[in-house]
Design an enzyme around this catalytic site. Structure first.
Site, PDB file in Angstrom:
ATOM      1  N   SER A 251       0.533  -1.147  -0.096  1.00 38.59           N
ATOM      2  CA  SER A 251       0.177  -0.033   0.032  1.00 38.59           C
ATOM      3  C   SER A 251       1.017   1.472  -0.255  1.00 38.59           C
ATOM      4  O   SER A 251      -0.009   2.098  -0.883  1.00 38.59           O
ATOM      5  CB  SER A 251      -1.457   0.210   0.910  1.00 38.59           C
ATOM      6  OG  SER A 251      -1.769  -1.269   1.127  1.00 38.59           O
ATOM      7  N   THR A 294      -5.441  -3.491   8.254  1.00 41.58           N
ATOM      8  CA  THR A 294      -4.821  -4.626   8.059  1.00 41.58           C
ATOM      9  C   THR A 294      -4.817  -5.751   9.016  1.00 41.58           C
ATOM     10  O   THR A 294      -4.800  -5.816  10.397  1.00 41.58           O
ATOM     11  CB  THR A 294      -4.105  -4.720   6.773  1.00 41.58           C
ATOM     12  OG1 THR A 294      -4.240  -6.039   6.205  1.00 41.58           O
ATOM     13  CG2 THR A 294      -2.169  -4.895   7.156  1.00 41.58           C
ATOM     14  N   LYS A 298      -8.651  -6.340  11.526  1.00 43.64           N
ATOM     15  CA  LYS A 298      -9.694  -5.371  10.941  1.00 43.64           C
ATOM     16  C   LYS A 298     -10.491  -5.729  11.689  1.00 43.64           C
ATOM     17  O   LYS A 298     -12.335  -4.290  11.551  1.00 43.64           O
ATOM     18  CB  LYS A 298      -9.992  -6.206   9.833  1.00 43.64           C
ATOM     19  CG  LYS A 298      -9.106  -5.792   8.247  1.00 43.64           C
ATOM     20  CD  LYS A 298      -9.081  -6.534   7.085  1.00 43.64           C
ATOM     21  CE  LYS A 298      -8.104  -6.773   6.158  1.00 43.64           C
ATOM     22  NZ  LYS A 298      -9.102  -7.402   5.124  1.00 43.64           N
ATOM     23  N   GLY A 472      -5.982 -11.827  -6.387  1.00 43.44           N
ATOM     24  CA  GLY A 472      -5.525 -11.295  -5.597  1.00 43.44           C
ATOM     25  C   GLY A 472      -5.411  -9.699  -6.038  1.00 43.44           C
ATOM     26  O   GLY A 472      -5.674  -8.900  -5.592  1.00 43.44           O
TER      27      GLY A 472
END
Ligand code: ATR
Length: 509
Positions: A251, A294, A298, A472
């Site tokens: 990210s 993450t 969560k 993914g």
């Protein structure tokens, strides 16, 4: 504005010059770590400032402080004096700074240092932990004139990093270098400006013979180019990602690249955290505008939200928090990212005619199941622990089973689309196939939420049997685009997508 310091940790002076030459454009200052030099090289340091032609810190770090110098204090002081003895009117030929530990009391050395126009960095290191009275420690460091006070502690938890941030703010106007070493303190390095630190120490970590000078150091090129360290000011909007261990995450690469291409005054920082509450506290103290959340936080982040989206309610998991007027607002972009990706992959508008198997019943499967329900799929949930499959299936009136031969047999009736949501097969050389008993007929459309490796053993077996497959990666990008909108209030700049690549990703979000 905080400066970038390149720590030179190679064994020879020539090699250090080579490394400096290669990364000079990113460095404002360099630190010659004399303790890392081979013993005979240490005697040759006097000419180094002239050769290096950059403001240099002379440092001879003892082993007790995390360095490599094993000799006595007499030998160390002699070496310092040797390095400084090039008294010259042209200050570029001298070391610009000398690092002297707070417990080294040699007035003659200090006096000579100042005479040569060299500034003293008065340093304190705690390689085991973080002192409880940090603000007091910073204030009481011996210093005079234009000395710089350096306090480098080890953050054993995110709370230690908060303590350093607060102590720095409470400790007066003295010029300071403040560092929280270790993974929990990475933000103290990237956000040196916010922590009130004069500089950020980096190393050239891509050079094999230039190891990090301290735990948690960031590669100089990454700090300068990915995090755009030189653009970070008090006004820069801070975003980030929290999780544990968060060893490698894609990210920061994604968001910092978008911010750069969009010329936004914003930075996205990894906040590895041992507790999500601590990370939220730090995010409040740093005025962070948004966080990706993450594994494994969560679910545990939900009690810290002032508001939450209906998806967070129904899925019971939140992967995005953004700052609102009342506090943190939670959302789940995994769900939308997943269904967008699946519909695109299968070329369908909904799943009303589709019979689908979901492998797994964890947090990721919960987001998947809620979207499958919304899209009208007839669904079977299979999980290693059958109880969890039953619980998740009960929420949506789905079929359920375990991954044993009985469950796998049921898949025969739910095999238009198969979605693998477990962590089985993730990472390098992970041979696990969670549904090894299932025989593909080649007509199934198969999606695995893992993107590293690109083909898990399960997905590879599906592809080898003639199935259409998708990993993914696409879902990851799609959920990040939703996060971008929640973070910034702006539409994601789609035209930039081809220029944004996730790298070094291991599936932690
Ligand atoms: P996430 O949020 O990534 O889904 P999680 O909530 O911890 O993580 O869920 C992990 C899922 O992967 C669970 O379905 C787990 O099965 P169990 O409920 O039986 O633990 C599944 N899982 C993990 N390792 C697995 C393996 N080797 N084989 C099969 N399933 C596995």
């Amino acid at each position: 504005m905080a400066k970038i310091c390149l720590c030179l940790t190679a064994k020879t002076l020539d090699r250090n010059l080579e490394i400096l030459g290669k990364y000079r454009k990113h460095a404002d200052i360099a630190e010659l770590r004399v303790d890392c030099l081979a013993p005979d090289e240490r005697l040759q340091i006097r000419n180094f400032p002239q050769q290096a032609d950059i403001p240099l810190i002379l440092t001879i770090r003892r082993t007790v402080d995390g360095g490599h110098f094993e000799g006595g204090e007499g030998a160390r002081i002699n070496l310092m004096a040797r390095g400084l003895a090039f008294a010259d009117a042209d200050r570029r030929r001298n070391f610009a700074y000398l690092d002297i530990e707070d417990d080294l009391n040699v007035p003659s050395l200090e006096e000579a240092t100042r005479t040569f126009g060299t500034r003293i960095i008065r340093s304190y290191h705690n390689i085991k932990g973080t002192d409880s009275n940090l603000a007091e420690k910073i204030r009481s460091m011996p210093h005079s004139g234009d000395d710089i006070v350096k306090v480098s502690v080890t953050a054993n938890s995110i709370t230690d990093t908060i303590a350093l941030l607060r102590a720095g703010k409470r400790s007066g106007k003295q010029e300071k270098i403040l560092i929280a070493m270790g993974r929990y303190g990475i933000c103290s390095r990237i956000l040196a400006e916010q922590f009130g630190s004069f500089l950020c120490y980096t190393s050239a970590l891509t050079e094999t013979d230039s190891p990090a000078a301290a735990p948690g150091q960031i590669d100089i090129k990454e700090l300068a180019e990915l995090y755009r360290f030189r653009n970070i000011t008090a006004a820069t909007k801070v975003y980030g990602i929290t999780g544990y261990p968060l060893n490698v995450t894609a990210s920061p690469q994604f968001f910092n690249t978008v911010f750069r291409l969009e010329s936004m005054d914003a930075v996205y920082v990894p906040f590895p955290a041992n507790a999500v509450g601590g990370c939220i506290e730090l995010a409040n103290a740093l005025n962070v505008f948004g966080l990706s959340v993450t594994v494994p936080y969560k679910e545990s982040v939900i009690p810290f939200l002032a508001e939450q989206s209906p998806e967070v309610d129904s899925i019971g998991a939140c992967n995005t928090v953004s700052r609102g007027p009342e506090g943190w607002t939670g959302a789940n972009t995994d769900a939308g990212g997943f269904s967008d990706s699946l519909l695109e992959f299968t070329g369908r508008k909904n799943l009303k005619r589709a019979r689908v198997t979901v492998i797994g019943a964890g947090g990721a499967a919960r987001a998947v199941a809620s979207e499958l329900r919304r899209l009208g799929a007839k669904t079977l949930i299979l999980n290693r622990t059958i109880l969890k499959a039953r619980e998740l299936a009960a929420l949506y009136d789905f079929a359920w089973g375990s991954l044993d031969s009985q469950g796998i047999e049921m898949m025969g009736k739910y095999n238009d689309i198969i979605i693998q949501t477990t962590s089985a097969g993730m990472g390098e050389n992970n041979p696990t196939d969670p549904a090894a008993l299932y025989r593909f007929n080649g007509k199934e459309e198969v999606m695995d939420l893992i993107y590293h490796p690109a083909l898990t053993p399960f997905l590879k077996r599906a592809a080898d049997s003639g199935c259409r497959v998708q990993n993914g990666y696409d879902m990851l990008i799609r959920q990040a685009r939703y996060q971008y909108t929640l973070f910034t209030g702006k539409e994601f700049p789609e035209h930039l997508l081809p220029r944004i690549k996730f790298e070094n990703s291991d599936g932690e979000g």
